[in-house]
Motif scaffolding. Structure first.
Motif, mmCIF file in Angstrom:
data_model
loop_
_atom_site.group_PDB
_atom_site.id
_atom_site.type_symbol
_atom_site.label_atom_id
_atom_site.label_comp_id
_atom_site.label_asym_id
_atom_site.label_seq_id
_atom_site.Cartn_x
_atom_site.Cartn_y
_atom_site.Cartn_z
ATOM 1 N N UNK A 287 0.970 -0.927 -0.067
ATOM 2 C CA UNK A 287 0.189 -0.125 -0.088
ATOM 3 C C UNK A 287 1.117 1.350 -0.227
ATOM 4 N N UNK A 288 2.082 0.936 0.681
ATOM 5 C CA UNK A 288 2.947 2.690 1.498
ATOM 6 C C UNK A 288 3.361 2.800 -0.233
ATOM 7 N N UNK A 289 4.164 1.878 -0.709
ATOM 8 C CA UNK A 289 4.909 1.545 -2.138
ATOM 9 C C UNK A 289 3.927 2.239 -3.495
ATOM 10 N N UNK A 290 2.971 2.062 -3.349
ATOM 11 C CA UNK A 290 2.039 2.345 -4.749
ATOM 12 C C UNK A 290 1.336 3.534 -4.780
ATOM 13 N N UNK A 291 1.524 3.579 -2.865
ATOM 14 C CA UNK A 291 0.608 5.480 -2.549
ATOM 15 C C UNK A 291 1.789 6.400 -3.011
ATOM 16 N N UNK A 292 2.934 5.967 -2.904
ATOM 17 C CA UNK A 292 4.305 7.377 -3.054
ATOM 18 C C UNK A 292 4.001 7.555 -5.156
ATOM 19 N N UNK A 293 3.953 5.774 -4.877
ATOM 20 C CA UNK A 293 4.359 5.914 -6.866
ATOM 21 C C UNK A 293 2.926 6.596 -7.756
ATOM 22 N N UNK A 294 2.229 6.959 -6.077
ATOM 23 C CA UNK A 294 0.526 7.751 -7.093
ATOM 24 C C UNK A 294 0.562 9.327 -7.050
ATOM 25 N N UNK A 295 1.575 9.204 -5.899
ATOM 26 C CA UNK A 295 1.554 10.728 -5.970
ATOM 27 C C UNK A 295 2.393 11.187 -6.998
ATOM 28 N N UNK A 307 -7.011 11.431 -9.794
ATOM 29 C CA UNK A 307 -8.368 10.240 -10.150
ATOM 30 C C UNK A 307 -8.928 9.763 -8.974
ATOM 31 N N UNK A 308 -9.795 9.817 -9.070
ATOM 32 C CA UNK A 308 -10.687 9.226 -8.349
ATOM 33 C C UNK A 308 -10.859 7.538 -8.323
ATOM 34 N N UNK A 309 -10.389 6.464 -9.571
ATOM 35 C CA UNK A 309 -10.281 5.863 -9.754
ATOM 36 C C UNK A 309 -9.719 5.251 -8.793
ATOM 37 N N UNK A 365 -2.704 -3.435 -5.756
ATOM 38 C CA UNK A 365 -0.652 -2.368 -5.801
ATOM 39 C C UNK A 365 -0.375 -2.699 -7.039
ATOM 40 N N UNK A 366 -0.369 -4.193 -7.613
ATOM 41 C CA UNK A 366 0.429 -3.337 -9.559
ATOM 42 C C UNK A 366 -0.323 -3.248 -10.068
ATOM 43 N N UNK A 367 -1.623 -3.094 -10.285
ATOM 44 C CA UNK A 367 -2.722 -1.605 -10.626
ATOM 45 C C UNK A 367 -2.127 -1.152 -10.592
ATOM 46 N N UNK A 368 -1.490 -0.259 -9.300
ATOM 47 C CA UNK A 368 -1.856 0.926 -9.084
ATOM 48 C C UNK A 368 -0.137 1.194 -9.816
ATOM 49 N N UNK A 369 0.893 0.299 -10.028
ATOM 50 C CA UNK A 369 1.897 0.711 -10.799
ATOM 51 C C UNK A 369 2.342 -0.025 -12.235
#
Length: 417
Positions: A287-295, A307-309, A365-369
């Motif tokens: 969760x943390x790694x993907x959150x950082x990446x999304x920012x 993005x809302x989704x 989280x893989x989807x986010x990355x």
């Protein structure tokens, strides 16, 4: 990697990290949490990729881990009469150690995000049995010692799958001085480098009443070992072993003959609590790694997090993490206050819930990355590693199909219905 008491990413750590207001913690708990976090960030996490690639935790790292008291602390509850004078992590004493210190180590070690390393450096380090047999415990020097024996080991593996129906056989010799052990064991953690193993074998009739447990020296030409290639956990030393009529001294019987099933089953509740805590922390890491990446990742002219989704993905993941955290805290507290039969189904519920949640979080989280979440290098490396390790947490300690049935049966029995 810089070490901090808590991450700045919301949801990356339990809420008590920010306020130091855990209802059951004393100063020693906060001291231990900081100590383990800094140790993992400094000495474990930077090396796990190499150790996993080499499929082995270096002996020097293992000895360092032991010297800090982690092996002595791996037993739960700690057998205080056997480890008097042993230094525990953060310099804590045996007398002040409790169930929440145990949970802190499990949680913080999982932040290295590599289940193979967690098992390879700490798994199977401490064993014991009921009187009159002595208890074997890892010392601060990283050895396994016994109160009535001179022989020692640098590590020790616990194995014996398919408990009630196992086919490994141990027959006592006519003079009663040895057992002849024959059979095979699969997925032996640390099996390639362990010097002794805790082996379950059939010594009596079929079923649970005919099982005994032995401490077996593994440096024997009649024991063949073969590396098992798994999807993940490469640095755990997963091994297939065959025993070709090896002689085991009768005094290496742990507990009483044909009463080994109780010894094995006594470990399962804590193992399932361990799986729950570990799966929860691995979920937070992903969760943390993907959150950082999304920012910071920009797509179509704006950060991915805008993005809302994507924001909904993080909210859904948080809704899996935080209720499980509350359940973990309750079960850690109750782990030493409930009879083992009452605690068993509760620990099984946690194991099923936390592992199932991790499967969902791993996917999201893989989807986010995107493609980076499928790469063994770079920003998504830890998420990719977790995606390969998650399945063994779902299966180990009992598959959810078996556990869900067991939970219903045990709770009905406890309710006398």
């Amino acid at each position: 990697m810089a070490s901090a008491l808590t991450s700045e990413i919301p949801g990356a750590d339990p809420a008590w990290h920010r306020r130091h207001d855990h209802p059951y913690f004393k100063e020693s708990h906060y001291k231990l949490q900081r100590f383990v976090r800094e140790y993992v960030d400094r000495e474990i996490a930077p090396n796990v990729e190499e150790w996993e690639r080499n499929a082995e935790v270096p002996e020097a790292a293992f000895k360092r881990h032991a010297s800090l008291g982690f092996l002595a602390a791996s037993a739960f509850p700690i057998p205080k009469e056997y480890v008097k004078g042993v230094t525990l992590p953060a310099g804590l004493s045996v007398d002040e150690w409790d169930e929440f210190h145990d949970a802190i180590i499990i949680d913080e070690m999982a932040r290295c995000a590599c289940l193979g390393t967690i098992w390879g450096i700490n798994g199977g380090a401490t064993v014991g049995g009921p009187p009159p047999r002595p208890l074997w415990v890892a010392t601060a020097e990283g050895k396994i010692s016994c109160s009535s024996s001179a022989w020692t080991a640098t590590s020790l593996s616990l194995f014996g799958s398919d408990v009630a129906g196992l086919t490994t056989i141990a027959k006592k010799t006519p003079d009663g001085k040895h057992y002849v052990l024959s059979g095979e064991k699969k997925w032996v953690t640390q099996g390639r480098w362990a010097t002794h193993g805790l082996v379950a074998a059939r010594t009596g009739p079929a079923g649970a009443k005919g099982i005994s447990v032995f401490i077996v020296p593994l440096d024997n030409e009649k024991i063949s070992k073969r590396k098992i290639e798994n999807s993940g956990v490469s640095s755990s030393g997963s091994t297939y072993m065959e025993f070709d009529e090896i002689l085991v001294p009768a005094e290496n019987l742990l507990g009483k003959e044909n009463q080994g099933f109780e010894i094995i089953m006594s470990t399962f509740a804590h193992e399932r609590l361990w799986v729950g805590i570990t799966a929860l922390r691995l979920g937070r890491v992903a969760y943390e790694d993907s959150y950082r990446y999304a920012l910071k990742r920009e797509t179509f002219g704006k950060p991915l997090f805008e993005n809302q989704v994507i924001r909904q993905k993080f909210s859904r993941m948080a809704n899996l993490l935080e209720p499980t955290q509350a359940y973990v805290e309750e079960l850690v507290y109750r782990s030493v206050r409930l009879p083992s039969l009452d605690f068993s189904p509760l620990a099984a519920m946690l194991k099923v819930q936390a592992a199932h949640n991790l499967e969902k979080i791993s996917r999201e989280t893989q989807q986010v990355f995107g493609g980076l979440g499928y790469s063994r290098q770079g920003q998504g490396q830890r998420v990719e590693q977790i995606s390969r390790d998650v399945r063994v947490l779902v299966v180990s300690g009992g598959s959810e199909e078996i556990l869900l049935d067991m939970i219903a049966k045990q709770q009905r029995k406890l309710a006398h219905l």
